[in-house]
Design an enzyme around this catalytic site. Structure first.
Site, mmCIF file in Angstrom:
data_model
loop_
_atom_site.group_PDB
_atom_site.id
_atom_site.type_symbol
_atom_site.label_atom_id
_atom_site.label_comp_id
_atom_site.label_asym_id
_atom_site.label_seq_id
_atom_site.Cartn_x
_atom_site.Cartn_y
_atom_site.Cartn_z
ATOM 1 N N THR A 96 0.860 -1.186 0.000
ATOM 2 C CA THR A 96 0.000 0.000 0.000
ATOM 3 C C THR A 96 0.892 1.230 0.000
ATOM 4 O O THR A 96 1.539 1.534 1.009
ATOM 5 C CB THR A 96 -0.912 0.019 1.236
ATOM 6 O OG1 THR A 96 -1.751 -1.133 1.216
ATOM 7 C CG2 THR A 96 -1.786 1.273 1.242
ATOM 8 N N LYS A 171 -6.732 1.017 -3.734
ATOM 9 C CA LYS A 171 -6.375 0.684 -2.354
ATOM 10 C C LYS A 171 -6.587 1.882 -1.426
ATOM 11 O O LYS A 171 -7.083 1.733 -0.304
ATOM 12 C CB LYS A 171 -4.918 0.217 -2.283
ATOM 13 C CG LYS A 171 -4.485 -0.247 -0.898
ATOM 14 C CD LYS A 171 -5.373 -1.381 -0.371
ATOM 15 C CE LYS A 171 -4.810 -2.092 0.820
ATOM 16 N NZ LYS A 171 -4.662 -1.322 2.029
ATOM 17 N N LYS A 239 0.088 6.173 8.465
ATOM 18 C CA LYS A 239 0.689 6.339 7.140
ATOM 19 C C LYS A 239 -0.375 6.364 6.053
ATOM 20 O O LYS A 239 -0.375 7.229 5.165
ATOM 21 C CB LYS A 239 1.677 5.185 6.909
ATOM 22 C CG LYS A 239 2.344 5.185 5.536
ATOM 23 C CD LYS A 239 1.686 4.235 4.535
ATOM 24 C CE LYS A 239 1.764 2.792 4.942
ATOM 25 N NZ LYS A 239 1.238 1.883 3.875
#
Length: 295
Positions: A96, A171, A239
């Site tokens: 990701t 994603k 993140k």
């Protein structure tokens, strides 16, 4: 049977490798830390000390790394593995990351005549262990179909999203949905407890009403048990919340739940909760108003 070079033995990668071996593929692994080598060799994978040794004769080069910095260290800079992959090998990034980082990878691969798929996964440790991830893929459709024998053993479903980069974009869209659910279940449980409701009964309703989701069920049950065992660490949710906002900013698209998620996740990381599950943002939220969710 395919010959696979695989990089990354984190929470997700270890399960993926085990399922690829179980499916009959020949898997050779490299990880920046060798602490998991003894464990992964027990399932039948091989290990190497030099990551470039993964690439010789490989049909597929697959990797699942924690963040953009790891990609830049291992794949596009530092070890610079992308530049060493030979035509005939299909490279698949399961991480990701920022779509721009994925685009930079693709440019290197395509310049060297290597086929590349951006194929990030939805799911956590349990799905990785059980071969039940959900994979979203961007790239050439013929290459996607050719790669199904190595994608299917690690997944419940695969979804071809179209041109290169679309997997990485999907994603972040999906993680925005996850973030909104984490925030909303945290707000709901905190409000319910503050109002004197029994949280077990609240979750009974949430399990059957038209707003039910697996995230509500799993995170809710964990919160009232005080269980934040890591499946996907809070530090990575922080993140991802930042990646979502940076991506959405290009289109002036709203991401209010990602903003809230970043605030909660940063507070949790700053408080030393970064290695707990991402659902710990629920605890952060409840703690801010002095509510104990454990029942």
């Amino acid at each position: 049977m395919a010959r696979i070079g695989f990089v990354g033995l984190g929470i997700m990668g270890s399960g993926m490798v085990a399922n690829l071996v179980k499916a009959g593929h020949e898997v050779t692994v490299w990880n920046r830390s060798t602490s998991k080598y003894s464990e992964i060799t027990k399932v039948g994978a091989k290990t190497v000390s030099d990551p470039k040794d993964l690439l010789s004769g490989a049909d597929f080069f697959m990797y699942c790394l924690a963040d953009d910095a790891a990609i830049k260290d291992v794949i596009t800079g530092g070890h610079n593995l992308a530049a060493s992959v030979k035509p005939g090998t299909i490279a698949i990034d399961l991480s990701t990351i920022d779509p721009e980082t994925s685009s930079a990878e693709r440019a290197i691969y395509e310049a060297n005549g290597v086929e590349f798929l951006d194929a990030p996964v939805f799911g956590t440790k349990g799905e990785a262990r059980d071969g039940g991830l959900w994979i979203v893929v961007g790239g050439n459709e013929a290459v996607y179909k050719k790669s199904l024998p190595v994608l299917e053993p690690i997944s419940a479903t695969t979804h071809y999203m179209g041109k290169g980069g679309n997997g990485a974009k999907m994603k972040l869209v999906g993680n925005l949905m996850v973030a909104s659910q984490l925030v909303s279940i945290g707000e709901a449980l905190t409000l319910a407890k503050s109002a004197g409701l029994n949280l077990r009964k609240v979750l009974e309703v949430a399990a059957v009403a038209d707003f039910k989701t697996p995230i509500y069920a799993g995170v809710g049950a964990g919160a009232i048990a005080g269980d934040y065992e890591v499946n996907f660490p809070l530090k990575l949710m922080l993140k991802d919340a930042r990646l979502i906002q940076a991506f959405a900013k290009q289109f002036n698209a709203p991401t209010s739940s990602a903003v809230v998620t970043e605030d909660l996740a940063k507070a949790g990381v700053d408080a030393g909760l970064g290695e707990l599950n991402a659902s710990a943002i629920v605890k952060v939220m409840a703690d801010r108003v002095g509510v104990d969710l454990v029942e």
